[in-house]
Design a protein around this motif. Structure first.
Motif, PDB file in Angstrom:
ATOM      1  N   ALA A  22       0.826  -1.211   0.000  1.00  0.00           N
ATOM      2  CA  ALA A  22       0.000   0.000   0.000  1.00  0.00           C
ATOM      3  C   ALA A  22       0.860   1.260   0.000  1.00  0.00           C
ATOM      4  CB  ALA A  22      -0.936  -0.003   1.208  1.00  0.00           C
ATOM      5  N   SER A  44      -4.295   4.492  -3.976  1.00  0.00           N
ATOM      6  CA  SER A  44      -2.903   4.943  -3.989  1.00  0.00           C
ATOM      7  C   SER A  44      -2.297   4.983  -2.584  1.00  0.00           C
ATOM      8  CB  SER A  44      -2.816   6.324  -4.649  1.00  0.00           C
ATOM      9  OG  SER A  44      -3.647   7.235  -3.966  1.00  0.00           O
ATOM     10  N   SER A  47      -5.563   6.567   2.537  1.00  0.00           N
ATOM     11  CA  SER A  47      -6.110   6.234   3.851  1.00  0.00           C
ATOM     12  C   SER A  47      -5.073   5.529   4.717  1.00  0.00           C
ATOM     13  CB  SER A  47      -7.350   5.348   3.702  1.00  0.00           C
ATOM     14  OG  SER A  47      -8.383   6.075   3.076  1.00  0.00           O
TER      15      SER A  47
HETATM   16  N1  LIG Z   1      -6.177  -4.295   5.593  1.00  0.00           N
HETATM   17  C1  LIG Z   1      -5.787  -4.403   4.309  1.00  0.00           C
HETATM   18  N2  LIG Z   1      -5.538  -5.598   3.787  1.00  0.00           N
HETATM   19  C2  LIG Z   1      -5.152  -5.748   2.512  1.00  0.00           C
HETATM   20  N3  LIG Z   1      -4.993  -4.739   1.678  1.00  0.00           N
HETATM   21  C3  LIG Z   1      -5.245  -3.494   2.134  1.00  0.00           C
HETATM   22  C4  LIG Z   1      -5.651  -3.277   3.473  1.00  0.00           C
HETATM   23  N4  LIG Z   1      -5.829  -1.938   3.652  1.00  0.00           N
HETATM   24  C5  LIG Z   1      -5.522  -1.369   2.465  1.00  0.00           C
HETATM   25  N5  LIG Z   1      -5.185  -2.294   1.564  1.00  0.00           N
HETATM   26  C6  LIG Z   1      -4.789  -2.042   0.211  1.00  0.00           C
HETATM   27  O1  LIG Z   1      -3.873  -0.974   0.185  1.00  0.00           O
HETATM   28  C7  LIG Z   1      -4.103  -0.133  -0.932  1.00  0.00           C
HETATM   29  C8  LIG Z   1      -4.283   1.296  -0.469  1.00  0.00           C
HETATM   30  O2  LIG Z   1      -5.467   1.417   0.253  1.00  0.00           O
HETATM   31  P1  LIG Z   1      -6.000   2.790   0.816  1.00  0.00           P
HETATM   32  O3  LIG Z   1      -7.246   2.545   1.572  1.00  0.00           O
HETATM   33  O4  LIG Z   1      -4.923   3.475   1.522  1.00  0.00           O
HETATM   34  O5  LIG Z   1      -6.341   3.561  -0.540  1.00  0.00           O
HETATM   35  P2  LIG Z   1      -6.919   5.040  -0.726  1.00  0.00           P
HETATM   36  O6  LIG Z   1      -5.886   5.813  -1.425  1.00  0.00           O
HETATM   37  O7  LIG Z   1      -7.411   5.557   0.555  1.00  0.00           O
HETATM   38  O8  LIG Z   1      -8.103   4.795  -1.726  1.00  0.00           O
HETATM   39  P3  LIG Z   1      -9.528   5.545  -1.795  1.00  0.00           P
HETATM   40  O9  LIG Z   1      -9.335   6.830  -2.459  1.00  0.00           O
HETATM   41  O10 LIG Z   1     -10.373   4.612  -2.613  1.00  0.00           O
HETATM   42  O11 LIG Z   1     -10.013   5.669  -0.392  1.00  0.00           O
HETATM   43  C9  LIG Z   1      -5.305  -0.669  -1.647  1.00  0.00           C
HETATM   44  O12 LIG Z   1      -4.890  -1.368  -2.771  1.00  0.00           O
HETATM   45  C10 LIG Z   1      -5.931  -1.634  -0.673  1.00  0.00           C
HETATM   46  O13 LIG Z   1      -6.470  -2.738  -1.335  1.00  0.00           O
END
Ligand SMILES: Nc1ncnc2c1ncn2[C@@H]1O[C@H](COP(=O)(O)OP(=O)(O)OP(=O)(O)O)[C@@H](O)[C@H]1O
Ligand SMILES: [Mg+2]
Lengths: 228, 414
Positions: A22, A44, A47
């Motif tokens: 991540a 990306s 979160s």
């Molecule tokens: N607990 C977890 N287990 C497995 N993969 C995870 C976990 N948490 C996040 N990921 C993966 O990490 C990557 C980043 O996730 P994240 O939630 O940070 O994305 P984001 O940038 O916040 O996306 P969005 O704009 O959709 O909220 C994603 O590919 C997600 O599938």
């Protein structure tokens, strides 16, 4: 010294045989009183980054420092204190407690800080007033619209008057008018109270209030833009 | 803060009404059983003790053949000769009286034709003191008008049970023969109203026999007729004022045993100890059974709490994210399960007391037995505290699991 400092932070999730990366070597510095907007495509790592900044999660490798102290070196009770007193978090999915009224949701962080009941109620009402929900104090989350829930979540993040506010898409569900009012609130908090604000957003208007925009791609900083 | 945690716990119980109530039902069935058993058990013990102390008073004990009470049962043929005059001379003894039971050859009064009935009948020797000094023990013997009780100087006189009087064709003033000796009838017992009442008013004197068929004669006469007693049913002894009954009983027992009498003494303390032991054995057995239902209730609470922890994983994450300590989360869940126990306990206490009152009312209506229901404040308080503890203990494990959840994992849980 930066208030928040990330050095070569990675975060990996193990899903069976595959490893999801991540965050991949992310560096970031955030100064006291700054408003930073974090942007980037879905998935990306925005979160994930916010959780690490909020002391809710730990990096797989690399350093995450608050005022120069490595968060990984702190004990659980010390982390609890940081979460409860120094950081206010607005979750992307609001995460309100369904069985409690809006007011009780806002009071919740204050309960764990043992604030007296009366003071708590006053503060919670004032915060709800501030996000424009003065008349919704006794509604349960499922009696509120998506935008209203989001504003309750913002009010809750402000409950213990934290110095750092981490907001994961705080205006994502709001029409432009109530969105602007939340953004104005954040701006005021930064300008008048010296709060440090980090917000994730897809909204260019939201990015407007930021001093700096950090763009993520595939778990790393792609571009940082100073705002004027 | 505690108050807030109670509030949070109550909210979540109220939120899942049906499941909470089902869990609570599981608890209160057990509590109901426990409360009912304890209050009936204590009531029974109290009733028995009250009756025993009514009969005995605090200054009386009985002498009875060795082994009459307790393991081994009664030796009907245990031999012992008790000299009442000697007994009265023992230090601290004020009065003594005895009941002796023999089967005698009895001949009734002749009828108009000059015939009289003959046969073997139960002849009970009563010390006159029994009627004057131990009336609570003997129960009320109500005589028909014109009758009188024995006096100290009476020898060949008899009081007849109502049925036996009719059979022997005898009334006050007539004469019957026992073992060939004439006895003047001085009284006839009024017939009992019904069996149950007869048994009750007869107290311990009739020893399972109704007074209807018994011939009573003064105790000393039986000595003339049958020689020294080898079948004294029971001897009653009253101690002088200020003498400790148990000490006096020990003295008498030692004294008589040394003189070769195979007897034991039984005081109020002995009987009440015996009743106590018996009751606590029964109670322990019943409590074991009730305990099983409590265990089932506790497992129900645990199950509900695990489900609750699982369902509220996200909520737990939120609480932790906004600054809840592990101990806060733990406490909230513990209070939640304790409260389910407490509500179950409250409902169970009410139902349990209602049940034992109902049972006691039923017993007194159907069998004429009055059993007090003991519902002390202490019993209620202990039950409520215990049921809260039961719930809390059942919640320990789930609460611990809740408190150990990692923040991000919990937050991500859907
Ligand atoms: N607990 C977890 N287990 C497995 N993969 C995870 C976990 N948490 C996040 N990921 C993966 O990490 C990557 C980043 O996730 P994240 O939630 O940070 O994305 P984001 O940038 O916040 O996306 P969005 O704009 O959709 O909220 C994603 O590919 C997600 O599938
Ligand atoms: Mg996200």
């Amino acid at each position: 010294m930066s208030l928040l400092e990330l050095r070569d932070v990675t975060k990996e999730y193990q899903l069976g045989k595959t490893t999801v990366r991540a965050l991949r070597g992310l560096d970031l510095d955030i100064a006291q009183g700054e408003i930073v907007a974090i942007m980037g495509p879905s998935g990306s790592g925005k979160s994930t980054l916010m959780h690490i900044l909020g002391a809710l999660d730990v990096p797989t490798s690399g350093l995450a420092k608050l005022e120069g102290t490595d968060l990984a070196s702190l004990s659980e009770p010390q982390l609890v204190t940081i979460r409860g007193q120094r950081i206010g978090f607005v979750f992307q999915t609001f995460n309100l407690i369904q069985t409690l009224s809006a007011q009780m949701n806002v009071e919740l962080p204050m309960i764990f800080q043992r604030l007296p009941r009366k003071q708590r109620a006053q503060l919670a009402c004032a915060l709800l007033e501030r996000v424009g929900l003065g008349d919704r104090a006794h509604h349960k989350p499922n009696e509120l619209s998506g935008g209203e829930r989001q504003r309750v979540a913002v009010a809750r993040a402000l409950a213990n008057d934290p110095e750092i506010i981490l907001a994961d898409e705080p205006t994502g569900n709001l029409d432009s008018e109530s969105g602007s009012s939340i953004l104005n609130l954040l701006k005021t908090l930064s300008r008048d109270d010296g709060k440090t604000i980090i917000l994730v957003t897809h909204d260019p208007e939201a990015a407007e209030i930021a001093d700096r925009i950090v763009r993520l791609k595939d778990g790393a900083v792609r571009k940082e833009v100073e705002h004027v | 803060m505690f108050r807030d945690f109670f509030l949070l716990a109550a909210r979540s119980i109220a939120h899942r009404k049906v499941r909470s109530w089902l869990t609570i039902i599981g608890v209160f069935i057990g509590i109901t059983a426990v409360v009912a058993l304890i209050s009936i058990g204590l009531g029974l013990e109290k009733t028995i003790n009250d009756q025993v102390s009514d009969v005995f008073g605090v200054d009386t004990f009985i002498i009875s053949p060795e082994g009459t009470f307790g393991p081994g049962g009664a030796h009907a043929d245990a031999t012992f000769a008790i000299d009442l005059d000697h007994l009265r001379s023992i230090d601290g003894i004020q009065e003594a009286a005895a009941i002796r039971d023999e089967t005698g050859f009895v001949q009734g009064s002749p009828d108009e034709a000059g015939d009289s009935i003959k046969g073997l009948l139960s002849v009970v020797g009563l010390s006159p003191e029994l009627l004057t000094d131990f009336s609570s023990f003997i129960g009320d013997i109500e005589l028909e008008p014109g009758g009188r009780n024995f006096t100290a100087t009476d020898r060949n006189v008899a009081i007849l049970g109502n049925a036996v009087a009719t059979r022997l064709n005898a009334t006050v003033g007539s004469t019957i023969e026992i073992e060939g000796q004439p006895f003047e009838i001085v009284g006839v017992v009024v017939p009992g109203e019904d069996d149950a009442a007869g048994r009750q008013s007869g107290g311990m004197m009739s020893y399972g026999r109704t007074t209807e068929d018994t011939i009573y004669v003064p105790y000393d006469v039986l000595l003339d007729l049958y020689g020294p007693a080898d079948s004294v049913l029971v001897t009653l002894v009253r101690v002088a004022e200020g003498t400790d009954v148990d000490e006096a009983a020990d003295r008498v027992e030692t004294d008589l045993n040394e003189r070769g009498a195979d007897i034991m003494t039984i005081t109020y303390t002995d009987i009440s100890d015996m009743v106590g032991t018996m009751m606590s054995t029964i109670s322990a057995f019943l409590a074991g059974i009730a305990g099983i239902s409590l265990l089932v209730g506790a497992v129900g609470v645990m199950n509900t709490m695990f489900t609750s922890v699982l369902e509220r994983t996200k909520e737990i994450g939120v609480m932790k994210a906004v600054g809840a300590k592990n101990s806060h989360v733990w406490l909230i869940f513990l209070i939640e399960s304790g409260m389910m126990g407490l509500v179950g306990g409250a409902v169970g206490t009410i139902l349990g007391l209602a049940l034992s009152w109902g049972a006691s009312a039923l017993l007194s209506r159907v069998f004429g037995i009055d059993i007090a229901v003991v519902a002390s404040a202490a019993l209620i308080a202990i039950t409520l505290a215990g049921s809260f503890a039961l719930g809390a203990i059942a919640g320990l494990w789930p609460a611990r699991r809740a408190s150990k959840l990692l923040v991000v994992d919990a937050l991500r849980y859907e």
